[in-house]
Design an enzyme around this catalytic site. Structure first.
Site, PDB file in Angstrom:
ATOM      1  N   LYS A 112      17.674  17.931  42.817  1.00  0.00           N
ATOM      2  CA  LYS A 112      17.016  17.524  44.049  1.00  0.00           C
ATOM      3  C   LYS A 112      17.855  17.837  45.282  1.00  0.00           C
ATOM      4  O   LYS A 112      17.315  18.132  46.340  1.00  0.00           O
ATOM      5  CB  LYS A 112      16.688  16.030  44.020  1.00  0.00           C
ATOM      6  N   LYS A 194       9.282  22.137  35.807  1.00  0.00           N
ATOM      7  CA  LYS A 194       8.282  21.081  35.577  1.00  0.00           C
ATOM      8  C   LYS A 194       7.335  20.986  36.775  1.00  0.00           C
ATOM      9  O   LYS A 194       7.699  21.343  37.900  1.00  0.00           O
ATOM     10  CB  LYS A 194       8.962  19.735  35.316  1.00  0.00           C
ATOM     11  N   LYS A 197       5.953  16.692  42.319  1.00  0.00           N
ATOM     12  CA  LYS A 197       5.398  16.359  43.631  1.00  0.00           C
ATOM     13  C   LYS A 197       6.250  16.919  44.749  1.00  0.00           C
ATOM     14  O   LYS A 197       5.768  17.152  45.841  1.00  0.00           O
ATOM     15  CB  LYS A 197       5.365  14.825  43.793  1.00  0.00           C
TER      16      LYS A 197
HETATM   17  P1  TYM Z   1       8.021   9.900  39.421  1.00  0.00           P
HETATM   18  O1  TYM Z   1       7.169   9.225  40.413  1.00  0.00           O
HETATM   19  O2  TYM Z   1       8.741  11.124  39.854  1.00  0.00           O
HETATM   20  O3  TYM Z   1       7.177  10.252  38.131  1.00  0.00           O
HETATM   21  C1  TYM Z   1       6.384   9.284  37.502  1.00  0.00           C
HETATM   22  C2  TYM Z   1       6.276   9.562  36.007  1.00  0.00           C
HETATM   23  O4  TYM Z   1       5.681  10.834  35.779  1.00  0.00           O
HETATM   24  C3  TYM Z   1       6.481  11.572  34.862  1.00  0.00           C
HETATM   25  N1  TYM Z   1       6.386  13.003  35.198  1.00  0.00           N
HETATM   26  C4  TYM Z   1       5.998  13.954  34.332  1.00  0.00           C
HETATM   27  N2  TYM Z   1       5.622  13.909  33.036  1.00  0.00           N
HETATM   28  C5  TYM Z   1       5.268  15.066  32.439  1.00  0.00           C
HETATM   29  N3  TYM Z   1       5.275  16.258  33.069  1.00  0.00           N
HETATM   30  C6  TYM Z   1       5.643  16.355  34.370  1.00  0.00           C
HETATM   31  N4  TYM Z   1       5.627  17.529  34.986  1.00  0.00           N
HETATM   32  C7  TYM Z   1       6.033  15.168  35.061  1.00  0.00           C
HETATM   33  N5  TYM Z   1       6.433  14.903  36.328  1.00  0.00           N
HETATM   34  C8  TYM Z   1       6.647  13.572  36.397  1.00  0.00           C
HETATM   35  C9  TYM Z   1       7.895  11.052  35.081  1.00  0.00           C
HETATM   36  O5  TYM Z   1       8.699  11.287  33.952  1.00  0.00           O
HETATM   37  C10 TYM Z   1       7.646   9.584  35.312  1.00  0.00           C
HETATM   38  O6  TYM Z   1       7.551   8.904  34.076  1.00  0.00           O
HETATM   39  N6  TYM Z   1      12.424   7.900  38.228  1.00  0.00           N
HETATM   40  C11 TYM Z   1      10.995   7.677  38.019  1.00  0.00           C
HETATM   41  C12 TYM Z   1      10.465   6.430  38.684  1.00  0.00           C
HETATM   42  C13 TYM Z   1      11.081   5.153  38.216  1.00  0.00           C
HETATM   43  C14 TYM Z   1      11.028   4.581  36.893  1.00  0.00           C
HETATM   44  C15 TYM Z   1      11.691   3.338  36.980  1.00  0.00           C
HETATM   45  C16 TYM Z   1      10.487   5.007  35.682  1.00  0.00           C
HETATM   46  C17 TYM Z   1      11.740   4.258  38.979  1.00  0.00           C
HETATM   47  N7  TYM Z   1      12.114   3.174  38.254  1.00  0.00           N
HETATM   48  C18 TYM Z   1      11.841   2.504  35.857  1.00  0.00           C
HETATM   49  C19 TYM Z   1      10.646   4.175  34.552  1.00  0.00           C
HETATM   50  C20 TYM Z   1      11.327   2.943  34.660  1.00  0.00           C
HETATM   51  C21 TYM Z   1      10.276   8.923  38.519  1.00  0.00           C
HETATM   52  O7  TYM Z   1      10.832   9.966  38.594  1.00  0.00           O
HETATM   53  O8  TYM Z   1       9.015   8.761  38.914  1.00  0.00           O
END
Ligand code: TYM
Length: 331
Positions: A112, A194, A197
């Site tokens: 990032k 991947k 967003k």
């Molecule tokens: P975020 O908002 O970036 O993504 C949310 C969830 O979507 C999954 N994800 C994907 N899965 C498959 N293919 C993809 N291309 C893809 N892009 C995103 C992410 O793995 C995530 O599960 N760090 C976390 C947010 C978070 C969190 C937590 C998760 C904050 N606290 C506690 C679990 C437990 C995240 O990146 O969210």
């Protein structure tokens, strides 16, 4: 019994990577009577440049999207992270249980910060707050995409260190991945990366709110290598394989079944088939998002109720943490 927790950042709309990688699993777990907490992690979304004017709208849209995908605020605890202060309090304590060097090694930080002139301290600290999200509810199962594996490893390392320092307090947790190989949906434009967003080109992803013609045009642009047939091989044909994985996730069928059924299709016809399934799957979700966005009071009241329930659990944990760490004198 397991307590399940997951989080999602309110940056833009939910894309199908989020949907298949994470949210669909939360809904399935909720519907099989598990105890599920869903956090809208607004504090995490401040670690990259963002517009504070738009954040409330994004939170509302994320809550509406989650409910439309099947999260039932009566069954699950849907809440806003920043309104539960114990997350940041515990985050501080946990930051005294790891090192700067350990955090700087995590791949998401370097990925990032690559695009940024001045990566923020919050970006480095991000996984510690994520660990606090999990630990403050003593959650044991975490449904996420494969990109979160290192963050969950850090959370478990923090559990180990905290428990050693202060006595047995937190349980370890395990990830839950999408069973249809959709735990890592790839970018439509560059299928070696991947779907994300934060990637600038909107043609690289399909948002769950994209209308049918936009879904069709994005899938038309999708990079499928110069393949003629429907062959599943993520190493050499990541684009077609991504399409097959999405198709499998959309229909709930095995990759091998999908490949078998469509083996005689040429790639363009197959592309159209997947487009149709995608459009039909997203149609009811989209009309539900529209309906909910006309009823903001309902969404806000659902979020408030969830946040209250989350706070009750988090406050209990925080009390026991301060007793262990010696911060409880005037409690
Ligand atoms: P975020 O908002 O970036 O993504 C949310 C969830 O979507 C999954 N994800 C994907 N899965 C498959 N293919 C993809 N291309 C893809 N892009 C995103 C992410 O793995 C995530 O599960 N760090 C976390 C947010 C978070 C969190 C937590 C998760 C904050 N606290 C506690 C679990 C437990 C995240 O990146 O969210």
């Amino acid at each position: 019994p397991d307590r399940i927790l997951s989080g999602i950042q309110p940056t833009g709309v939910l894309h199908i990577g989020n949907y298949f990688g994470a949210v669909k699993n939360w809904v399935d777990l909720q519907n099989s009577n598990h105890d599920v907490l869903c956090a809208i992690v607004d504090l995490h979304s401040m670690t990259l440049p963002y517009d504070p004017q738009k954040l409330p709208q994004h939170i509302l849209l994320m809550a509406a999207s989650l409910i439309s995908c099947g999260i039932d605020p009566e069954k699950s605890i849907l809440f806003l992270q920043s309104e539960v202060p114990q997350h940041t309090q515990l985050c501080w304590i946990l930051s005294t249980c790891t090192t700067l060097r350990r955090l700087a090694q995590l791949p998401q930080y370097s990925e990032k910060s690559e695009y940024l002139e001045k990566p923020l301290l919050g970006l480095l600290w991000y996984p510690v707050l994520q660990a606090a999200d999990i630990l403050v509810y003593k959650a044991t199962r975490i449904p996420v995409g494969k990109d979160q594996v290192q963050h969950l490893q850090l959370a478990n390392a923090l559990v180990r260190t905290f428990n050693l320092k202060y006595g047995e307090t937190f349980p370890h947790s395990k990830p839950i991945f999408n069973p249809n190989n959709a735990a890592r949906i790839r970018s439509l434009i560059d299928p070696t990366k991947k779907m994300s967003k934060s990637f600038p080109d909107p043609n690289s992803r399909i948002d769950i709110t994209d209308p049918p013609d936009l879904i069709a045009s994005k899938l038309k642009l999708a990079n499928l290598e110069s393949t003629l047939s429907i062959v599943y091989d993520p190493q050499t044909r990541p684009g077609v394989s991504n399409l097959i994985e999405m198709h499998s996730a959309l229909t709930g069928r095995q990759i091998s079944e999908v490949c078998q059924e469509f083996k005689d299709f040429d790639i363009e016809r197959y592309r159209e088939t997947v487009t149709e399934v995608m459009v039909e799957t997203l149609r009811p979700i989209q009309s539900e998002v529209d309906r909910l966005l006309n009823n903001k009071e309902y969404i806000i009241s659902a979020l408030k109720k969830g946040t209250q329930k989350a706070t009750d659990i988090a406050a209990d944990t925080w009390r026991s943490v301060t007793e262990k760490t010696g911060n409880h004198l005037i409690k």
